[in-house]
Write an enzyme that holds these catalytic residues in place. Structure first.
Site, mmCIF file in Angstrom:
data_model
loop_
_atom_site.group_PDB
_atom_site.id
_atom_site.type_symbol
_atom_site.label_atom_id
_atom_site.label_comp_id
_atom_site.label_asym_id
_atom_site.label_seq_id
_atom_site.Cartn_x
_atom_site.Cartn_y
_atom_site.Cartn_z
ATOM 1 N N GLY A 15 55.115 53.112 27.435
ATOM 2 C CA GLY A 15 54.042 52.128 27.570
ATOM 3 C C GLY A 15 53.351 52.259 28.911
ATOM 4 C CG ASP A 140 59.824 46.007 29.696
ATOM 5 O OD1 ASP A 140 59.032 45.066 29.515
ATOM 6 O OD2 ASP A 140 60.038 46.890 28.845
#
Lengths: 401, 401
Positions: A15, A140
């Protein structure tokens, strides 16, 4: 020891983030300075591009253009969601050998670290001299060893600002508002929402992360308590919140949607978790005129342009540079990690950590930041996250109210 | 004619915008200069606050604080979703008379214009001397007469930037991406997404607005054509897209959800339209590994802080000031409208338009901006929207790709 001279490959994986191109440009500008690196090949779409030998010559990129690319979100080389197996890794290694690639830099999360770890082992077994480096990125913030991950600070800034705005919106038109934040396993990004709080009655009033156990009953009790107190309630929930049996709430919804397979709409869609939580609140307050809404922030968290954290951008550039420096300095492979030297003022440095220390497992939000009931994040988390986010937008109230 | 001296009331109504407090501060700073206005009362939550006589004294607000409030999104006085009936309007008028309120400024959309229009009529009938002004705001940009509405430019900037980032994300990890933009009846905000396009293959590749008729079949044909050409597809769709029978797609989904009422999740939720469109694409491409995702931008479009349009902020301030100037200058009531004097360079001026010209109906995106097939927005719309949005973030590609 003789210097290792040859070509280099750089790729981006997983990502995208808002600062992943800072790392790419860091690799390019440092590689340009090194005589050891003859050519720097940019792999299109990470390992997929390597396997197809789809490269671009990055030394041909003009400096001014690169500065703009660095400020542009989302992997400029293209990304890929692919964790290559041993066979693909072997193919990659053979292509590297054929093209005299002696340096490989892979910008990504822990799967990318594992990819370069495997390729490194293959090179060692084949006695092919090669330096491989993992350059960390992930919104994250779940990589091991490092204090934090490039990409996280900018995403956290977006989330914090989003909650600032949404809290103001909710104060203006009171009701219950659920916002779903990215994070399937780690709650760092959702926890960053607490930076939005300036006044004691500011939201998010409740914060649910995957590190705590979620229960529908507790959730409704929490919402009622906040709504009774403030006449409104702003909620931050990670997409990965889960029940006591370990099953994610979103996953459970998807399963029940499959059982109801005559419907046309897939309940596992992007907005399902937010809608489910909002619906629960609506039912509990049935008959009362209470505004209940849900938003799912989605990809904006990792791709919104022009709103990055300065510290994050600087560090993302730094880890790219440091990877090239370390790789060309000696016989070392690894991942670049960040160490926080001081917090006020914020100062950090980098160091090399072995690939295997970041490749296998990920990390999670430390339990010390969770409130006792698991429905909020303690203020102590601010000390950790605020320096990574930097300055937030102006948000002021009228003095009379 | 003798000057009308007395107190003033200002309120904010409807969905907040990023610059609605610029208008409020514009009213405050101009009112402070006028001897005709003794006290400026801020009504908490618009007409609801007036009915409860819940006011704050805005002349007591320190100047430095007001400047910060101006930059803060979402109605600082609190907003309200309430269109008062005649009876409530009469109550409001009686409260105004009791408090010697001679000036009323209401910042809002066309419903707010209607509220002040009714109150104005009551004052006239009662021969109570009073000036009332509507101060325009709406991210939908759907007010009549004016060239555009304060609040729209900033929301358009957010949407354009969001699509810039999402297009980059989609280029990096190709697939089909659906983004739902606010706008139930007017497509201006969705149309602003085309500002994200810089290269011929940039998204949004398809744009669906409420001004065109939507059909599932056409949609899938459109997506296939784009995907065949670029190997990816970014779609912008207004929340109000509707079928040939006039029924909104989202509304139809909500109805079918009600029929399937044994399910736990309300399909009319925030993400339903995006999920429905994404699901359609997934089914059409079943068996092929194509990434299909949907996001619904939600409240961020009207509340995201620190990302407003400079022009929009300036004009929002201006309409607040101009309302006070016009009201205190003579026996006139109305709404402040914006006239575009020139486009390159952009220059605009304001004028007073009668309340009834903006109170009843709203406007829509002119058909001339729609592509022939109703699945896109023509480049000519850029000339209209770009000056209102101003500078967009940096977005650059590698020269080699």
């Amino acid at each position: 020891m003789a210097k290792l001279v040859g070509n280099a490959v750089v790729g981006q994986s997983g990502g995208p983030t808002c600062v992943i191109n800072q790392s790419l440009v860091g690799v390019i500008e440092e590689a340009k300075k090194r005589k050891e690196i003859r050519k720097l090949l940019g792999a299109r779409h990470g390992v997929k591009g390597i396997l197809k030998e789809s490269f671009i010559d990055l030394f041909k990129e003009p400096k001014a253009g690169l500065e703009k690319v660095a400020q542009t979100p989302s992997s400029a080389l293209g990304s890929v969601r692919m964790k290559p197996g041993r066979e693909d890794c072997l193919k990659i290694f053979e292509i590297f050998r054929k093209l005299d690639v002696r340096y490989f830099f892979y910008i990504g999360g822990n799967d990318s670290a594992e990819t370069v770890y495997i390729i490194n082992q293959m090179a060692a077994e084949a006695k092919y001299q090669m330096r491989v480096f993992h350059v960390p990125k992930t919104i994250d913030n779940d990589l091991k060893v490092t204090d934090h991950c490039p990409g996280f600070g900018s995403a956290a800034k977006f989330v914090a600002a989003a909650f600032m705005g949404d809290n103001l919106d909710n104060r203006s038109l009171p009701g219950v508002k659920v916002n779903i934040v990215m994070g399937r396993h780690a709650g760092f990004l959702t926890a960053a929402s607490i930076l939005a709080r300036q006044f004691p009655d500011d939201g998010p009033h409740l914060v649910y992360v995957p590190e705590a156990v979620f229960s529908d009953e507790q959730f409704m009790a929490d919402v009622r308590a906040v709504y009774d107190k403030y006449g409104r309630c702003v909620i931050a929930a990670s997409e990965g919140v889960h029940y006591a049996d370990g099953k994610a709430v979103a996953e459970r919804l998807a399963e029940s949607a499959e059982r109801d397979s005559h419907g046309n709409v897939q309940l596992s869609g992007s907005g399902a978790l937010g809608d489910y939580l909002a619906e629960m609140v609506k039912r509990a307050y049935q008959g009362q005129k209470i505004r209940v809404r849900a938003d799912t922030f989605g990809y904006l968290q990792r791709s919104f342009p022009g709103f990055y954290s300065e510290v994050d951008a600087r560090e993302a550039r730094l880890v790219g540079r440091e990877a090239v420096k370390a790789a060309t300095k000696g016989d070392v492979d690894g991942s670049i990690a960040i160490k926080r030297v001081s917090n006020k003022p914020y100062r950090a440095t980098t160091f090399v950590t072995p690939l295997e220390t970041v490749a296998k497992e990920t990390t999670r939000l430390p339990m010390k930041y969770l409130s006792e009931q698991g429905n909020n994040i303690k203020d102590s988390f601010r000390d950790y996250v605020a320096p990574l986010v930097g300055k937030l937008p102006v948000s002021a109230r009228l003095q009379g109210w």
